[in-house]
Enzyme design. Structure first.
Site, PDB file in Angstrom:
ATOM      1  CB  CYS A   1       1.648   5.027  -1.458  1.00 29.99           C
ATOM      2  SG  CYS A   1       1.628   3.568  -2.605  1.00 29.99           S
ATOM      3  N   GLY A   2       3.581   3.418   1.351  1.00 31.19           N
ATOM      4  CA  GLY A   2       3.331   2.550   2.469  1.00 31.19           C
ATOM      5  C   GLY A   2       2.757   1.337   1.873  1.00 31.19           C
TER       6      GLY A   2
END
Lengths: 294, 133
Positions: free
Chosen positions: A90-91
C-alpha cells in the site's frame, strides 16, 4: 547478453506480475468505494453523538465530571494507540503512520513524559517493535477482521478504558490516517482520553424553542453512560478513515506497479528485438560470406 | 391522517430507520416511556429491550442494545449499539443460545470470563423477555 529465450521468459513473468497488480488495483478501487460508503453511513451516529456530548459536557463541570472527561489531573503518562493495516502493498501508508508515532514518542519523551504504545494492526507493530519494543504494552490483532465494524472499535475502547481505570495512563492519543482523497492520506494524532467534547456550538445544538431538556435520571449519569460510546465512536471513525486510506494507497501503489511493469516490458521487448535483429544480421553475414567463398 | 413525528434509529454503522411515525414506546432504564408528536425535549438512557414503533395499524418491535433516546422538537432519535427486528429473530435459536451462555457462565474460569458470560446471559434473557412480551 542473455539469450532470446531468457528474454521471453522474463517478459512473460513481468506480464503475469502486471496482470496481478492490475487486478489488485481494481479490487482496491472497489473496496475503496465500499469503505467510503461505510464511512458515509457512519456519519449520522457520530454527528448526533457529538452534538449530545457537547450539550451534556457543557452542563457538567470540573470535579463532578466523569473521569473519562475530566482526566486524572496529570499528563505525565501517555498512551499512543497506533492504528495501521494488517497488510502491506500500500505504498507508504503504514510507514507514514508509524513515522508520526515515532515523532510523537520523541516529542513527549523530550519533555520528560512516559510513553506507552498500543498497536492496532500488524504493520504498525512490526515497524515500531524494532526500536520501541519496550514501550509496547499491547496489540490488537486485526487479522480476523473482514470489514471494520463498531465491535472492533468497542474492543479497542474497552482495552483503553480498562488501562485507564487501572491507572495505566493519563492521556490517550489515537494515531491514524485521515482520508483526504484516494491519493492523499494524512497521518493524524487525536486525543481520545480525556474525552474532548466538541465545542458546544450554538448552531449545532437543536432548537428547543424555549423549552428545557428533561434528563432521566440526570445529566451526569447520562454523560457517564455515553462517554464510553463517544470514545468508541471516535475510534470507529478513525478505523473507517484508515480502511479507506489503506485501499486508496493500495490503489495508487498497484497503479504505479502496473505502470512500472509496462515500462519494463517495453524496455525488455526492445532489448530482445535488438538481440534478435543482431542475430539475423550475423546469420545473413555468415551466409553471404559463405556464398562468396564458393 | 393522524399526527406524526420524525423518528430515527441510528447504529454506529448506519441509520436503521428514519421516517414519520405516530407513536414510539421505548424501554427507558427508569421505565418504559412513550413518545407522541409534540413530546417535550427529553434525554434518557435505554435498557436492553424492545422498542415499539406504531404507525396506524402496523406495530414493529425492535430489540435495542445500548440505547439512548433524545427527543427534540425535530423528533425522536435513538442511538443504539445494535438493533434487531424481533420479527427476524428465531425463538428456538435464542433459547439454545441462552442455554449455551448459561453453561459458559457455570464453566467460567476467572473473573473476566465470568463477567463476559454474565453479560451474555443477561442480554439473551432480555431478548427472550422481549420476544415473549
Amino acid at each position: 547478453m542473455p539469450s532470446l529465450k531468457s528474454y521471453r521468459v522474463r517478459i512473460s513473468s513481468v506480464k503475469s506480475t502486471q496482470k496481478i497488480t492490475k487486478a489488485m488495483q481494481m479490487v482496491a478501487a472497489s473496496k475503496l468505494k465500499r469503505a467510503q460508503e461505510a464511512a458515509e453511513r457512519a456519519r449520522p451516529y457520530a454527528r448526533r453523538m457529538a452534538s449530545v456530548i457537547a450539550n451534556l459536557a457543557a452542563g457538567v463541570s470540573g470535579q463532578d465530571a466523569p473521569r473519562l472527561l475530566a482526566g486524572t489531573g496529570s499528563d505525565q503518562v501517555h498512551l499512543l494507540v497506533v492504528a495501521t493495516a494488517e497488510r502491506g502493498l500500500c505504498g507508504g501508508f503504514n510507514a507514514q503512520i508509524a513515522r508520526l508515532a515515532r515523532e510523537e514518542i520523541a516529542r513527549l519523551e523530550a519533555t520528560g513524559r512516559t510513553v506507552k504504545v498500543l498497536t492496532v494492526g500488524k504493520k504498525g507493530r512490526d515497524i515500531l517493535k524494532r526500536v520501541h519494543a519496550s514501550r509496547l504494552v499491547g496489540h490488537i490483532d486485526l487479522s480476523e477482521v473482514r470489514t471494520v465494524d463498531s465491535s472492533i472499535a468497542h474492543r479497542i475502547g474497552e482495552e483503553v478504558r480498562a488501562m485507564f481505570d487501572a491507572g495505566g495512563f493519563d492521556v490517550c492519543t489515537l494515531i491514524y490516517s485521515r482520508f483526504r482523497s484516494a491519493i492523499q492520506q494524512i497521518p493524524t494524532a487525536q486525543q481520545i482520553v480525556p474525552a474532548v467534547a466538541p465545542a458546544a456550538d450554538a448552531a449545532a445544538a437543536p432548537d428547543l424553542r424555549g423549552a428545557l431538556y428533561t434528563y432521566e435520571p440526570n445529566e451526569s449519569v447520562i454523560l457517564e453512560a455515553l462517554l464510553p460510546k463517544y470514545v468508541d465512536g471516535q475510534i470507529f471513525s478513525a478505523m473507517l478513515e484508515n480502511q479507506a486510506g489503506f485501499f486508496g494507497a493500495q490503489m495508487g501503489a498497484m497503479d504505479n506497479a502496473t505502470r512500472n511493469a509496462g515500462d519494463l516490458i517495453k524496455k525488455l521487448t526492445l532489448q530482445m528485438n535488438r538481440k534478435r535483429q543482431a542475430m539475423i544480421t550475423t546469420e545473413l553475414t555468415e551466409i553471404i560470406a559463405g556464398a562468396e567463398s564458393v | 391522517m393522524a399526527a406524526t413525528f420524525h423518528f430515527s434509529l441510528v447504529a454506529p454503522e448506519r441509520e436503521l430507520f428514519s421516517g414519520e411515525v405516530e407513536h414510539v414506546i421505548a424501554p427507558g432504564e427508569e421505565g418504559q416511556f412513550g413518545v407522541l408528536p409534540g413530546h417535550a425535549p427529553f434525554m434518557a438512557v435505554l435498557r436492553p429491550g424492545a422498542l415499539t414503533i406504531l404507525n396506524g395499524a402496523t406495530a414493529r418491535r425492535i430489540f435495542v442494545r445500548g440505547g439512548f433516546a433524545d427527543v427534540t422538537p425535530d423528533g425522536l432519535t435513538v442511538l443504539a449499539d445494535s438493533a434487531v427486528d424481533l420479527a427476524d429473530v428465531d425463538v428456538a435459536r435464542v433459547a439454545a443460545d441462552l442455554r449455551d451462555a448459561e453453561d459458559d457462565l457455570k464453566d467460567a474460569v476467572d473473573e473476566a470470563h465470568r463477567r463476559i458470560a454474565q453479560a451474555k446471559v443477561a442480554d439473551l434473557r432480555a431478548l427472550q423477555d422481549a420476544l415473549a412480551a
